[in-house]
Design an enzyme around this catalytic site. Structure first.
Site, PDB file in Angstrom:
ATOM      1  N   LEU A   1       3.192  10.939  14.431  1.00  0.00           N
ATOM      2  CA  LEU A   1       3.804  10.619  13.463  1.00  0.00           C
ATOM      3  C   LEU A   1       3.245  10.243  12.415  1.00  0.00           C
ATOM      4  O   LEU A   1       2.405   9.447  12.193  1.00  0.00           O
ATOM      5  CB  LEU A   1       4.878   9.368  13.861  1.00  0.00           C
ATOM      6  CG  LEU A   1       5.624   9.328  15.144  1.00  0.00           C
ATOM      7  CD1 LEU A   1       6.509   8.097  15.209  1.00  0.00           C
ATOM      8  CD2 LEU A   1       6.375  10.845  15.371  1.00  0.00           C
TER       9      LEU A   1
ATOM     10  N   ARG B   1       2.072   0.646   0.935  1.00  0.00           N
ATOM     11  CA  ARG B   1       1.333  -0.543   0.650  1.00  0.00           C
ATOM     12  C   ARG B   1      -0.064  -0.112   0.236  1.00  0.00           C
ATOM     13  O   ARG B   1      -0.923  -0.763  -0.255  1.00  0.00           O
ATOM     14  CB  ARG B   1       1.380  -1.557   1.745  1.00  0.00           C
ATOM     15  CG  ARG B   1       2.757  -2.524   1.731  1.00  0.00           C
ATOM     16  CD  ARG B   1       2.650  -3.578   2.884  1.00  0.00           C
ATOM     17  NE  ARG B   1       3.006  -2.753   3.947  1.00  0.00           N
ATOM     18  CZ  ARG B   1       3.040  -3.228   5.105  1.00  0.00           C
ATOM     19  NH1 ARG B   1       2.289  -4.285   5.747  1.00  0.00           N
ATOM     20  NH2 ARG B   1       3.457  -2.428   6.301  1.00  0.00           N
TER      21      ARG B   1
ATOM     22  N   GLY C   1      12.661   6.277   9.462  1.00  0.00           N
ATOM     23  CA  GLY C   1      12.359   5.263  10.423  1.00  0.00           C
ATOM     24  C   GLY C   1      11.414   6.234  11.557  1.00  0.00           C
ATOM     25  O   GLY C   1      11.361   7.649  11.660  1.00  0.00           O
TER      26      GLY C   1
ATOM     27  N   ALA D   1     -60.830  15.843 -10.278  1.00  0.00           N
ATOM     28  CA  ALA D   1     -59.773  15.137 -10.763  1.00  0.00           C
ATOM     29  C   ALA D   1     -59.351  15.583 -11.997  1.00  0.00           C
ATOM     30  O   ALA D   1     -60.557  15.857 -12.749  1.00  0.00           O
ATOM     31  CB  ALA D   1     -60.338  13.581 -10.636  1.00  0.00           C
TER      32      ALA D   1
HETATM   33  C1  UD1 Z   1       5.543   0.650  13.887  1.00  0.00           C
HETATM   34  C2  UD1 Z   1       6.327   0.131  15.030  1.00  0.00           C
HETATM   35  C3  UD1 Z   1       5.965  -1.235  15.455  1.00  0.00           C
HETATM   36  C4  UD1 Z   1       4.345  -1.239  15.943  1.00  0.00           C
HETATM   37  C5  UD1 Z   1       3.610  -0.680  14.798  1.00  0.00           C
HETATM   38  C6  UD1 Z   1       2.067  -0.346  15.339  1.00  0.00           C
HETATM   39  C7  UD1 Z   1       8.657   1.229  14.792  1.00  0.00           C
HETATM   40  C8  UD1 Z   1      10.064   0.729  14.538  1.00  0.00           C
HETATM   41  N1  UD1 Z   1       7.700   0.060  14.696  1.00  0.00           N
HETATM   42  O1  UD1 Z   1       5.679  -0.474  12.692  1.00  0.00           O
HETATM   43  O2  UD1 Z   1       6.630  -1.762  16.529  1.00  0.00           O
HETATM   44  O3  UD1 Z   1       3.835  -2.728  16.181  1.00  0.00           O
HETATM   45  O4  UD1 Z   1       4.138   0.690  14.422  1.00  0.00           O
HETATM   46  O5  UD1 Z   1       1.295   0.177  14.180  1.00  0.00           O
HETATM   47  O6  UD1 Z   1       8.248   2.208  15.139  1.00  0.00           O
HETATM   48  N2  UD1 Z   1       6.706   7.276  10.271  1.00  0.00           N
HETATM   49  C9  UD1 Z   1       7.272   8.274  10.113  1.00  0.00           C
HETATM   50  N3  UD1 Z   1       8.414   8.658   9.436  1.00  0.00           N
HETATM   51  C10 UD1 Z   1       9.216   7.387   9.177  1.00  0.00           C
HETATM   52  C11 UD1 Z   1       8.652   6.259   9.160  1.00  0.00           C
HETATM   53  C12 UD1 Z   1       7.416   6.139   9.854  1.00  0.00           C
HETATM   54  O7  UD1 Z   1       6.810   9.504  10.621  1.00  0.00           O
HETATM   55  O8  UD1 Z   1      10.238   7.567   8.604  1.00  0.00           O
HETATM   56  C13 UD1 Z   1       5.505   7.236  10.925  1.00  0.00           C
HETATM   57  C14 UD1 Z   1       4.351   6.815   9.964  1.00  0.00           C
HETATM   58  O9  UD1 Z   1       3.900   7.936   9.160  1.00  0.00           O
HETATM   59  C15 UD1 Z   1       3.480   5.994  10.925  1.00  0.00           C
HETATM   60  C16 UD1 Z   1       4.175   5.401  12.140  1.00  0.00           C
HETATM   61  O10 UD1 Z   1       5.404   6.230  12.010  1.00  0.00           O
HETATM   62  O11 UD1 Z   1       2.158   6.835  11.217  1.00  0.00           O
HETATM   63  C17 UD1 Z   1       4.639   4.122  12.029  1.00  0.00           C
HETATM   64  O12 UD1 Z   1       5.287   3.929  10.768  1.00  0.00           O
HETATM   65  P1  UD1 Z   1       4.978   2.331   9.954  1.00  0.00           P
HETATM   66  O13 UD1 Z   1       6.056   2.531   8.654  1.00  0.00           O
HETATM   67  O14 UD1 Z   1       3.541   2.317   9.670  1.00  0.00           O
HETATM   68  O15 UD1 Z   1       5.565   1.464  11.192  1.00  0.00           O
HETATM   69  P2  UD1 Z   1       5.161   0.049  11.081  1.00  0.00           P
HETATM   70  O16 UD1 Z   1       6.021  -0.841  10.568  1.00  0.00           O
HETATM   71  O17 UD1 Z   1       3.834  -0.070  11.024  1.00  0.00           O
END
Ligand code: UD1
Ligand code: CA
Length: 464
Positions: free
Chosen positions: A9, A16, A81, A426
């Site tokens: 993903l 941030r 998400g 030299a």
């Molecule tokens: C997520 C997990 C959390 C875990 C943490 C570990 C969920 C709901 N939560 O939280 O339980 O402890 O990772 O690091 O999954 N992403 C997408 N599309 C989106 C949103 C996110 O592809 O719409 C991908 C991001 O690029 C990332 C991953 O999903 O690689 C996690 O997303 P992020 O927003 O970082 O989730 P966390 O809040 O860290």
């Protein structure tokens, strides 16, 4: 092992990070996080790898075009998400047979061994879903693992949705899972955005599976550092530090002494043999290979070099060069690309070589420049000698054969060749070849005028 595939993903915005670059393209240890995760999942030899992109999909697609195995790329149209992300790849998920590993592009330190252990645990326990978890002292920001009285994983609750009680749970979701592919495909359409963020959470799949009586498990990793998620620049720095410590530790485990790991920077692919000592403030980069019994640093910068055994290298720079056994460089020398410093040869203090070969036992101990030069064995280069290899248009070679003795402050005007055992006096500027055993000296006679300074002194005292 059953058939497996992997989905990464990487669609998230990484708000941030406050960056124009998508988060997963930021580097840890010089390699983008996404590329690291790809390498890790590839170690499972998956039948297919998918990557979900969204924010700056163009840039990520471009970076993936050259990656090994060319993963399938899916675009998540709306960033709704982690569940939404997997849903964006639903057609791919449906086509997979066996298990699917789902992981995040922002956990670059995850190790291949841990993924393998996770898979084994998933298979051994005949789970439909297994989440990789770990315990951390400060679980803030991570999803917490909620277990029942029987110790089984019930669900994962996100920081924002967690009760005060749940926030105290120190076992966290690392964001890596294994699912039975068909089950995942069946459950994905049932996710609902019933949470504070109004997003589709992949983590909710576990709760749904539990409700229908599926076996949901957790594999607890005892290496909490490898699951660090990178969400901010501070996280990035912390991942970098962890990564660096991991490399340093592996060298120490292999028998290399690091006097001060805090100021030692060694790239991932560097190899160092046992019983070499690395002194403080040292940078070793690229595909450098260092033999045993060497002393490197303090204050050393080495990029893409081969050091054989027993090399001493102090306070100097070396790039894309070979230092043969027993050679000694520095302090304050620079070995530029394409150079070979021969066995037991000495270079510096304050010497520079470029694209040159310094033969066995030869010495350029003080303040010299050797460019495009080939030196034979046991050549002596006097202090301040330079090869004039560049006439403003082209570079020309200098050859200095075995046992030749070049005095101090000599200019060797290339192309020029100094024969074996020849001596250059030299201060000479040599623009002609010197045959073996000859003396070349270019020197205006010294004029000595008696009492000259005395007269001058008198004149000066009179005037004042
Ligand atoms: C997520 C997990 C959390 C875990 C943490 C570990 C969920 C709901 N939560 O939280 O339980 O402890 O990772 O690091 O999954 N992403 C997408 N599309 C989106 C949103 C996110 O592809 O719409 C991908 C991001 O690029 C990332 C991953 O999903 O690689 C996690 O997303 P992020 O927003 O970082 O989730 P966390 O809040 O860290
Ligand atoms: Ca994250």
């Amino acid at each position: 092992m059953p058939q497996i595939s992997a989905l990464i993903l990487a669609a998230g915005k990484g708000v941030r990070m406050k960056s124009a670059l998508p988060k997963v393209l930021h580097s840890v240890g010089g390699i983008p996080m996404l590329a690291r995760v790809l390498t890790t999942v590839n170690s499972l030899r998956p039948t297919s790898v998918g990557v979900v992109v969204g924010h700056r999909a163009d840039l990520i697609r471009k970076s993936l075009a050259s990656s090994p195995g060319k993963p399938a790329v899916f675009t998540q149209p709306v960033l709704n998400g982690s569940g939404g992300a997997v849903r964006a790849a639903l057609s791919w998920v449906r086509r997979q047979r066996g298990a699917i590993v789902v992981t995040c592009g922002d956990t670059p330190l995850l190790r291949a061994e841990t993924l393998k252990d996770l898979l084994k645990s998933h298979i051994r326990n005949r789970n439909v879903a297994t989440v990789l978890t770990t315990e951390v002292p400060v679980p803030f920001g991570y999803g917490r693992i909620v277990r029942g009285f029987d110790g089984r994983v019930q669900r994962i609750v996100e920081e924002l949705d967690a009760s005060v009680e749940e926030r105290r749970i120190q076992e966290i979701n690392t964001g890596t899972y294994v699912f039975d592919g068909r089950t995942l495909a069946r459950i994905l359409p049932r996710l609902k955005p019933n949470n504070q963020k109004h997003e589709y959470y992949l983590t909710d799949v576990l709760e749904i599976l539990n409700q229908e009586g599926g076996r949901v498990g957790a594999h607890v990793s005892d290496d909490r550092e490898e699951s660090q998620g990178v969400n901010s620049r501070a996280d990035l720095a912390s991942a970098e530090a962890t990564f660096r410590r991991r490399i340093l530790k592996s060298h120490m485990d292999n028998g290399v002494t690091l006097l001060d790991p805090d100021t030692t920077y060694i790239d991932e692919f560097v190899k160092i043999a046992p019983d070499t000592i690395i002194f403080p403030q040292t940078f070793i980069k690229g595909a450098t290979v260092i033999g045993s019994g060497c002393q490197v640093g303090p204050w050393a910068f080495i990029d893409g070099c081969i050091f054989k055994n027993d090399v001493i290298f102090r306070a100097s720079f070396a790039e894309s060069s070979v230092l043969e056994s027993g050679s000694r460089v520095g302090p304050y020398s620079r070995v530029r690309p394409g150079s070979v410093v021969g066995k037991n040869a000495h270079l510096g203090n304050f010497s520079e070589v470029k694209n040159s070969r310094i033969g066995e036992g030869s010495k350029a101990n003080h303040l010299s420049y050797l460019g495009d030069a080939i030196l034979g064995k046991n050549v002596n280069i006097g202090a301040g000698t330079i090869t004039c290899n560049y006439d403003g248009i082209k570079k020309s070679p200098t050859s200095i054969q075995d046992q030749a003795f070049i005095g101090s402050n000599v200019n060797l005007i290339a192309p020029v060749r100094i024969g074996a055992h020849a001596v250059v006096g030299a201060g000479s500027s040599v623009s002609r070849d010197v045959p073996a055993w000859a003396l070349a000296v270019e020197r205006a006679p010294v004029v000595v005028i008696k009492n000259w300074a005395k007269k001058k002194f008198k004149k000066r005292t009179k005037a004042s």
